[in-house]
Motif scaffolding. Structure first.
Motif, PDB file in Angstrom:
ATOM      1  N   UNK A 195      -6.566  -6.968  -2.173  1.00  0.00           N
ATOM      2  CA  UNK A 195      -5.830  -6.077  -1.277  1.00  0.00           C
ATOM      3  C   UNK A 195      -4.334  -6.019  -1.555  1.00  0.00           C
ATOM      4  N   UNK A 196      -3.768  -7.124  -2.083  1.00  0.00           N
ATOM      5  CA  UNK A 196      -2.319  -7.165  -2.303  1.00  0.00           C
ATOM      6  C   UNK A 196      -1.865  -6.060  -3.262  1.00  0.00           C
ATOM      7  N   UNK A 197      -2.614  -5.870  -4.358  1.00  0.00           N
ATOM      8  CA  UNK A 197      -2.191  -4.846  -5.328  1.00  0.00           C
ATOM      9  C   UNK A 197      -2.341  -3.454  -4.714  1.00  0.00           C
ATOM     10  N   UNK A 255      -9.505  -0.558   3.335  1.00  0.00           N
ATOM     11  CA  UNK A 255      -8.510  -0.141   2.341  1.00  0.00           C
ATOM     12  C   UNK A 255      -7.217   0.323   3.004  1.00  0.00           C
ATOM     13  N   UNK A 256      -6.309   0.866   2.179  1.00  0.00           N
ATOM     14  CA  UNK A 256      -4.975   1.221   2.690  1.00  0.00           C
ATOM     15  C   UNK A 256      -4.899   2.686   3.092  1.00  0.00           C
ATOM     16  N   UNK A 257      -4.015   2.951   4.032  1.00  0.00           N
ATOM     17  CA  UNK A 257      -3.814   4.325   4.478  1.00  0.00           C
ATOM     18  C   UNK A 257      -2.318   4.639   4.446  1.00  0.00           C
ATOM     19  N   UNK A 263      -8.273  -5.599   1.389  1.00  0.00           N
ATOM     20  CA  UNK A 263      -9.281  -6.049   0.424  1.00  0.00           C
ATOM     21  C   UNK A 263     -10.611  -6.428   1.074  1.00  0.00           C
ATOM     22  N   UNK A 264     -10.626  -6.411   2.399  1.00  0.00           N
ATOM     23  CA  UNK A 264     -11.798  -6.925   3.131  1.00  0.00           C
ATOM     24  C   UNK A 264     -13.127  -6.310   2.690  1.00  0.00           C
TER      25      UNK A 264
END
Ligand code: GLU
Length: 365
Positions: free
Chosen positions: A80-82, A24-26, A58-59
């Motif tokens: 993952x893009x959103x 995810x994103x950080x 998104x992995x």
């Protein structure tokens, strides 16, 4: 550190900064970058962001074997893009605008111009364009494949003066810093030559130097078309303090030609003329002596069959004096020639702007 200045920069942010652990994103590395973006905009500078990270973000949400299939990777990108966009948006109090493109979009003249027009409209409405490759539909044949080269294409298409590649390495080194402790950071490259390219290693070893091959390809594309390029570490918040002070903390690759010459070259040599627009003396003077755009009021006649965004010759007294891209088709110009800009919409029922040929899309001959 090398000083530099910029007015419009493309900022490329790699996956390692968006999703450092691939889960995810950080916000950890994104926060100082976002501050740099906000501060630059406050100083009246323009930033266009090219952000990776969709697949990495998104992995973990798509079940796959160790080597995911193409469809699985595309599903990761789609999820993952959103998340990547949301991860940026939370740091800004202006709009973030998503643009997903493939190399096909830039090769096709109409889509290329539409891309530029949309991007300019976003910038003039104070939105932050955030561009990524359209990974959910792009297959290898139509892909740029890596966001370093994608960012270079974007910098050239948008006539940025600077490309800043934020990576997980400090810049270009005299040797691979991960295995050679005597490796030194090269802070300035005047000209990318064989020796410079050899420092990236071959494709097989490129991972060891942080994917330097594609970064140098991007720097090469940009610098020879007048766009200075930097590779900096996005892992260090201090890098962005330096950039805000117009000091390059990594490697600066100098532009080796003037930006206008690349653009001139494209307009003069690449696009084929589909028709002629004949203008009056007032328009001739405005175009040649005042650097103005061509307006409908100065057009006396239109020849040939062209659609909007086709290239045309602009002629005065039987001579082609300029070449440019017409925002209107021959048929539309037939209806609006000689009219004031305000009458375009009431005549056609729509308008593409008051400039028939914008001066950015025009070269004199
Ligand atoms: N477009 C890919 C992604 O968003 C990244 C490609 C790259 O970083 O070179 O995951």
């Amino acid at each position: 550190m090398q000083s530099f200045s910029f007015k419009r920069a493309v900022l490329k942010v790699g996956s390692a900064l968006i999703s450092p652990d691939g889960q995810g994103c950080s916000g950890e590395y994104v926060l100082p970058i976002a501050k740099f973006i906000s501060d630059s905009r406050k100083q009246g500078k323009e930033i266009i962001l090219v952000s990776s990270g969709s697949v990495a973000a998104g992995r973990s949400q798509v079940k796959s074997r160790q080597r995911p299939t193409v469809a699985e990777k595309q599903a990761m990108a789609s999820i993952g893009q959103t998340q990547m966009m949301a991860n940026w948006a939370r740091f800004f109090d202006f709009s973030c605008a998503q643009m997903l493109i493939t190399i096909d979009d830039l090769n096709d003249r109409r889509r290329y111009i539409n891309f530029k027009n949309t991007l300019n409209a976003l910038l003039s409405n104070q939105a932050l364009p955030i561009i990524n490759e359209n990974d959910t539909i792009a297959v290898d044949e139509i892909k740029v494949g890596d966001n370093d080269n994608l960012a270079a294409h974007v910098a050239l298409a948008t006539q940025a003066d600077t490309l800043i590649i934020c990576s997980d390495v400090d810049g270009l080194f005299t040797a691979n810093p991960r295995i050679d402790s005597s490796a030194k950071l090269i802070s300035y490259v005047e000209n990318i030559d064989e020796h410079t390219l050899s420092l990236a290693g071959d494709a097989g070893s490129s991972l060891g130097t942080g994917g330097m091959v594609t970064k140098l390809q991007a720097a090469q594309k940009c610098t020879k078309s007048g766009v200075q390029t930097m590779i900096v570490s996005g892992l260090k918040a201090s890098a962005f303090t330096h950039l805000a002070n117009e000091q390059c903390p990594g490697t600066l690759f100098a532009a080796t030609s003037k930006a206008s010459s690349a653009r001139r070259h494209w307009l003069t040599h690449t696009i084929k003329v589909k028709g002629q627009i004949i203008i009056d003396e007032g328009a001739y003077n405005a175009l040649l002596n005042k650097g103005a755009s061509l307006l409908a009021v100065g057009i006396t006649q239109v020849c040939g069959q062209f659609t909007n965004n086709d290239a045309v010759e602009i002629c005065f007294e039987g001579k082609a004096i300029a070449k440019g891209i017409s925002a209107y088709s021959a048929q539309e110009l037939g209806q609006i020639l000689g009219l004031g800009s305000k009458e375009i919409e009431s005549t056609l029922g729509f308008h593409y702007g008051e400039e028939v040929v914008h001066r950015d899309n025009l070269v004199s001959m």
